[in-house]
Design a protein around this motif. Structure first.
Motif, PDB file in Angstrom:
ATOM      1  N   ASP A 122       0.825  -1.229   0.000  1.00  0.00           N
ATOM      2  CA  ASP A 122       0.000   0.000   0.000  1.00  0.00           C
ATOM      3  C   ASP A 122       0.849   1.263   0.000  1.00  0.00           C
ATOM      4  OD1 ASP A 122      -2.099  -1.782   0.195  1.00  0.00           O
ATOM      5  OD2 ASP A 122      -2.411  -1.453   2.345  1.00  0.00           O
ATOM      6  N   GLN A 123       1.809   1.303  -0.936  1.00  0.00           N
ATOM      7  CA  GLN A 123       2.686   2.468  -1.062  1.00  0.00           C
ATOM      8  C   GLN A 123       3.345   2.842   0.267  1.00  0.00           C
ATOM      9  OE1 GLN A 123      -0.750   2.867  -2.498  1.00  0.00           O
ATOM     10  NE2 GLN A 123       0.291   1.745  -4.142  1.00  0.00           N
ATOM     11  N   GLY A 124       3.757   1.814   1.005  1.00  0.00           N
ATOM     12  CA  GLY A 124       4.485   2.042   2.242  1.00  0.00           C
ATOM     13  C   GLY A 124       3.624   2.268   3.457  1.00  0.00           C
ATOM     14  N   LYS A 125       2.323   2.103   3.321  1.00  0.00           N
ATOM     15  CA  LYS A 125       1.422   2.356   4.452  1.00  0.00           C
ATOM     16  C   LYS A 125       1.024   1.095   5.217  1.00  0.00           C
ATOM     17  CE  LYS A 125      -0.476   6.692   2.722  1.00  0.00           C
ATOM     18  NZ  LYS A 125      -1.717   7.493   2.487  1.00  0.00           N
ATOM     19  N   ARG A 126       1.547  -0.060   4.801  1.00  0.00           N
ATOM     20  CA  ARG A 126       1.290  -1.312   5.516  1.00  0.00           C
ATOM     21  C   ARG A 126       2.567  -2.141   5.499  1.00  0.00           C
ATOM     22  NH1 ARG A 126      -1.398  -6.178   3.295  1.00  0.00           N
ATOM     23  NH2 ARG A 126      -2.028  -4.820   1.573  1.00  0.00           N
ATOM     24  N   ILE A 127       3.036  -2.539   6.672  1.00  0.00           N
ATOM     25  CA  ILE A 127       4.273  -3.297   6.808  1.00  0.00           C
ATOM     26  C   ILE A 127       3.993  -4.532   7.651  1.00  0.00           C
ATOM     27  CG2 ILE A 127       6.685  -3.254   7.567  1.00  0.00           C
ATOM     28  CD1 ILE A 127       6.541  -0.183   7.403  1.00  0.00           C
ATOM     29  N   PHE A 184       5.844  -8.067   9.275  1.00  0.00           N
ATOM     30  CA  PHE A 184       7.099  -8.783   9.538  1.00  0.00           C
ATOM     31  C   PHE A 184       6.956  -9.589  10.812  1.00  0.00           C
ATOM     32  CE2 PHE A 184       7.373  -4.770  11.716  1.00  0.00           C
ATOM     33  CZ  PHE A 184       8.015  -5.036  12.909  1.00  0.00           C
ATOM     34  N   GLN A 185       7.932 -10.490  11.042  1.00  0.00           N
ATOM     35  CA  GLN A 185       7.966 -11.319  12.244  1.00  0.00           C
ATOM     36  C   GLN A 185       9.341 -11.221  12.888  1.00  0.00           C
ATOM     37  OE1 GLN A 185       6.831 -15.367  11.344  1.00  0.00           O
ATOM     38  NE2 GLN A 185       5.055 -14.730  10.148  1.00  0.00           N
ATOM     39  N   VAL A 186       9.369 -11.284  14.198  1.00  0.00           N
ATOM     40  CA  VAL A 186      10.612 -11.378  14.974  1.00  0.00           C
ATOM     41  C   VAL A 186      10.620 -12.738  15.659  1.00  0.00           C
ATOM     42  CG1 VAL A 186      11.965 -10.425  16.870  1.00  0.00           C
ATOM     43  CG2 VAL A 186      10.724  -8.884  15.309  1.00  0.00           C
ATOM     44  N   TRP A 187      11.715 -13.474  15.482  1.00  0.00           N
ATOM     45  CA  TRP A 187      11.804 -14.843  15.991  1.00  0.00           C
ATOM     46  C   TRP A 187      12.800 -14.917  17.140  1.00  0.00           C
ATOM     47  CZ3 TRP A 187      12.290 -18.172  10.854  1.00  0.00           C
ATOM     48  CH2 TRP A 187      11.094 -18.027  10.120  1.00  0.00           C
ATOM     49  N   ASP A 188      12.328 -15.445  18.279  1.00  0.00           N
ATOM     50  CA  ASP A 188      13.187 -15.676  19.446  1.00  0.00           C
ATOM     51  C   ASP A 188      13.443 -17.176  19.561  1.00  0.00           C
ATOM     52  OD1 ASP A 188      13.108 -12.948  20.075  1.00  0.00           O
ATOM     53  OD2 ASP A 188      11.287 -13.173  21.286  1.00  0.00           O
ATOM     54  N   TRP A 189      14.651 -17.600  19.208  1.00  0.00           N
ATOM     55  CA  TRP A 189      15.002 -19.014  19.184  1.00  0.00           C
ATOM     56  C   TRP A 189      15.412 -19.501  20.559  1.00  0.00           C
ATOM     57  CZ3 TRP A 189      14.908 -22.242  14.861  1.00  0.00           C
ATOM     58  CH2 TRP A 189      14.672 -21.622  13.629  1.00  0.00           C
ATOM     59  N   THR A 216       7.435 -16.831  17.753  1.00  0.00           N
ATOM     60  CA  THR A 216       7.184 -15.873  16.684  1.00  0.00           C
ATOM     61  C   THR A 216       6.404 -14.683  17.233  1.00  0.00           C
ATOM     62  OG1 THR A 216       7.229 -17.407  14.826  1.00  0.00           O
ATOM     63  CG2 THR A 216       5.887 -15.454  14.566  1.00  0.00           C
ATOM     64  N   ASN A 217       6.958 -13.503  17.054  1.00  0.00           N
ATOM     65  CA  ASN A 217       6.253 -12.253  17.320  1.00  0.00           C
ATOM     66  C   ASN A 217       5.838 -11.674  15.980  1.00  0.00           C
ATOM     67  OD1 ASN A 217       6.758 -11.536  20.380  1.00  0.00           O
ATOM     68  ND2 ASN A 217       8.657 -12.419  19.585  1.00  0.00           N
ATOM     69  N   HIS A 218       4.533 -11.623  15.751  1.00  0.00           N
ATOM     70  CA  HIS A 218       3.984 -11.247  14.447  1.00  0.00           C
ATOM     71  C   HIS A 218       3.460  -9.812  14.506  1.00  0.00           C
ATOM     72  CE1 HIS A 218       1.278 -11.232  10.969  1.00  0.00           C
ATOM     73  NE2 HIS A 218       1.967 -12.265  10.529  1.00  0.00           N
ATOM     74  N   PHE A 219       3.939  -8.978  13.579  1.00  0.00           N
ATOM     75  CA  PHE A 219       3.580  -7.561  13.572  1.00  0.00           C
ATOM     76  C   PHE A 219       2.898  -7.171  12.258  1.00  0.00           C
ATOM     77  CE2 PHE A 219       7.118  -7.940  16.494  1.00  0.00           C
ATOM     78  CZ  PHE A 219       6.761  -7.110  17.548  1.00  0.00           C
ATOM     79  N   ILE A 220       1.804  -6.424  12.383  1.00  0.00           N
ATOM     80  CA  ILE A 220       1.175  -5.756  11.245  1.00  0.00           C
ATOM     81  C   ILE A 220       1.104  -4.274  11.597  1.00  0.00           C
ATOM     82  CG2 ILE A 220      -0.869  -5.520   9.791  1.00  0.00           C
ATOM     83  CD1 ILE A 220      -1.589  -8.404  10.467  1.00  0.00           C
ATOM     84  N   MET A 221       1.774  -3.448  10.815  1.00  0.00           N
ATOM     85  CA  MET A 221       1.787  -2.006  11.033  1.00  0.00           C
ATOM     86  C   MET A 221       1.053  -1.325   9.887  1.00  0.00           C
ATOM     87  SD  MET A 221       5.783  -1.574  12.232  1.00  0.00           S
ATOM     88  CE  MET A 221       5.556   0.170  12.624  1.00  0.00           C
ATOM     89  N   TRP A 243       0.105   5.809  12.681  1.00  0.00           N
ATOM     90  CA  TRP A 243       0.572   4.427  12.574  1.00  0.00           C
ATOM     91  C   TRP A 243       0.012   3.600  13.731  1.00  0.00           C
ATOM     92  CZ3 TRP A 243       2.993   1.803   8.830  1.00  0.00           C
ATOM     93  CH2 TRP A 243       3.568   2.532   7.791  1.00  0.00           C
ATOM     94  N   LYS A 244      -0.565   2.441  13.371  1.00  0.00           N
ATOM     95  CA  LYS A 244      -1.092   1.517  14.369  1.00  0.00           C
ATOM     96  C   LYS A 244      -0.403   0.163  14.189  1.00  0.00           C
ATOM     97  CE  LYS A 244      -5.564   3.817  14.703  1.00  0.00           C
ATOM     98  NZ  LYS A 244      -7.044   3.668  14.696  1.00  0.00           N
ATOM     99  N   THR A 245      -0.084  -0.476  15.298  1.00  0.00           N
ATOM    100  CA  THR A 245       0.642  -1.748  15.273  1.00  0.00           C
ATOM    101  C   THR A 245      -0.166  -2.824  15.978  1.00  0.00           C
ATOM    102  OG1 THR A 245       2.786  -0.622  15.311  1.00  0.00           O
ATOM    103  CG2 THR A 245       2.752  -2.946  15.946  1.00  0.00           C
ATOM    104  N   LYS A 246      -0.309  -3.979  15.316  1.00  0.00           N
ATOM    105  CA  LYS A 246      -0.937  -5.134  15.943  1.00  0.00           C
ATOM    106  C   LYS A 246       0.126  -6.205  16.117  1.00  0.00           C
ATOM    107  CE  LYS A 246      -4.917  -8.175  15.871  1.00  0.00           C
ATOM    108  NZ  LYS A 246      -6.257  -8.446  15.293  1.00  0.00           N
ATOM    109  N   HIS A 247       0.217  -6.724  17.333  1.00  0.00           N
ATOM    110  CA  HIS A 247       1.243  -7.715  17.667  1.00  0.00           C
ATOM    111  C   HIS A 247       0.578  -8.953  18.242  1.00  0.00           C
ATOM    112  CE1 HIS A 247       4.014  -9.351  20.948  1.00  0.00           C
ATOM    113  NE2 HIS A 247       4.549  -9.749  19.814  1.00  0.00           N
ATOM    114  N   ASN A 248       0.935 -10.125  17.687  1.00  0.00           N
ATOM    115  CA  ASN A 248       0.494 -11.417  18.211  1.00  0.00           C
ATOM    116  C   ASN A 248       1.711 -12.327  18.301  1.00  0.00           C
ATOM    117  OD1 ASN A 248      -1.693 -10.398  16.042  1.00  0.00           O
ATOM    118  ND2 ASN A 248      -2.743 -11.196  17.853  1.00  0.00           N
TER     119      ASN A 248
END
Length: 257
Positions: free
Chosen positions: A175-180, A182-187, A196-201, A208-213
């Protein structure tokens, strides 16, 4: 199954489509790819409608796509919120999904009927962290299959991932940089599991709003899972890689003897 898996997908269900650049197009393209793979595995002896159980249907990405390609699909998932959305999305595509809430490990009692195909896509199986649970799941899938039926499971390429243990996935920008996304993995130290830390920005009206699961996965190696499938009674185990299939994850197929 890790106790947070159901909560993870319940919370993610409303926004799951945001993981994709265009979710509805992904439904169509994945359905076409999986249909081609499945049909290449069947002989002309199967002439009736092919029945398929998608036992980790999520919001319907693969189940709807396969229904569009002529399969009679029953869709189940651990997440009731995801199953409800899958049924609504199926209606918007003009197809119908039967099914409901079910656990991999209790499919034999949770789901009625027998199927030519049992499918689990999108790295769902590695939510099962212990060999005992993996064997229960594989055995229940086996018990839901017609003789000479086919199991088809897609998971991440953990044989490669455990070599480097990446800390995060590459951000996908839409969306032209308006939706990002990614995931951060803690092994864990033994590399056997990771959180898995799952992020939707999203930028919405300039904010900017961030959803984390978060949820935990097992880094399930191909040899490990092949052994589990063999213990459950499967034969003709075959691993198909993305370069060969065009699908985004490795696929394992096997037969009910």
């Amino acid at each position: 199954m890790n106790e947070s898996a159901s909560q993870f997908y319940d919370e993610l269900a409303e926004d799951y489509h945001l993981i994709f650049q265009e979710w509805r197009q992904a439904v169509i393209s994945q359905g076409e790819t999986l249909s081609r793979i499945i049909r290449s595995k069947f002989t002309t002896s199967v002439t009736e409608e092919i029945t398929l159980l998608d036992c980790s249907c999520g919001i319907g990405t693969q189940a709807i796509g396969l229904a569009l390609n002529g399969f009679k699909v029953t869709a189940t998932d651990l997440s009731p919120v995801s199953v409800e959305r899958a049924k609504k999305e199926a209606m918007s595509f003009g197809v119908e999904l039967s099914g409901g809430v079910a656990d991999f490990r209790t499919l034999d009692k949770d789901v009625s009927g027998m199927f030519h195909i049992v499918l689990s896509a999108d790295n769902a199986i590695p939510h099962l962290l212990a060999d005992e649970d993996l064997l229960k799941a594989a055995s229940n899938m086996y018990n839901k299959m017609e003789n000479n039926g086919l199991i088809l499971i897609t998971i991440r390429d953990y044989d490669e991932l455990v070599k480097s243990k990446p800390k995060a996935t590459e951000p996908r920008i839409f969306d032209q940089g308006k939706r990002i996304v990614f995931q951060v993995w803690d092994w864990e130290e033994d590399s056997a599991t990771y959180l898995t830390n799952h992020f939707i920005m999203q930028e919405i009206d300039g904010v900017w709003k961030t959803k984390h699961n978060k949820t935990r996965y097992r880094a399930l190696l191909r040899e490990e899972f092949s052994r589990i499938l063999t213990q459950a009674g499967f034969s003709s185990i075959e691993w198909l890689m993305p370069a060969e299939t065009g699908y985004y994850q490795p696929i394992v197929t096997a037969r009910k003897k």
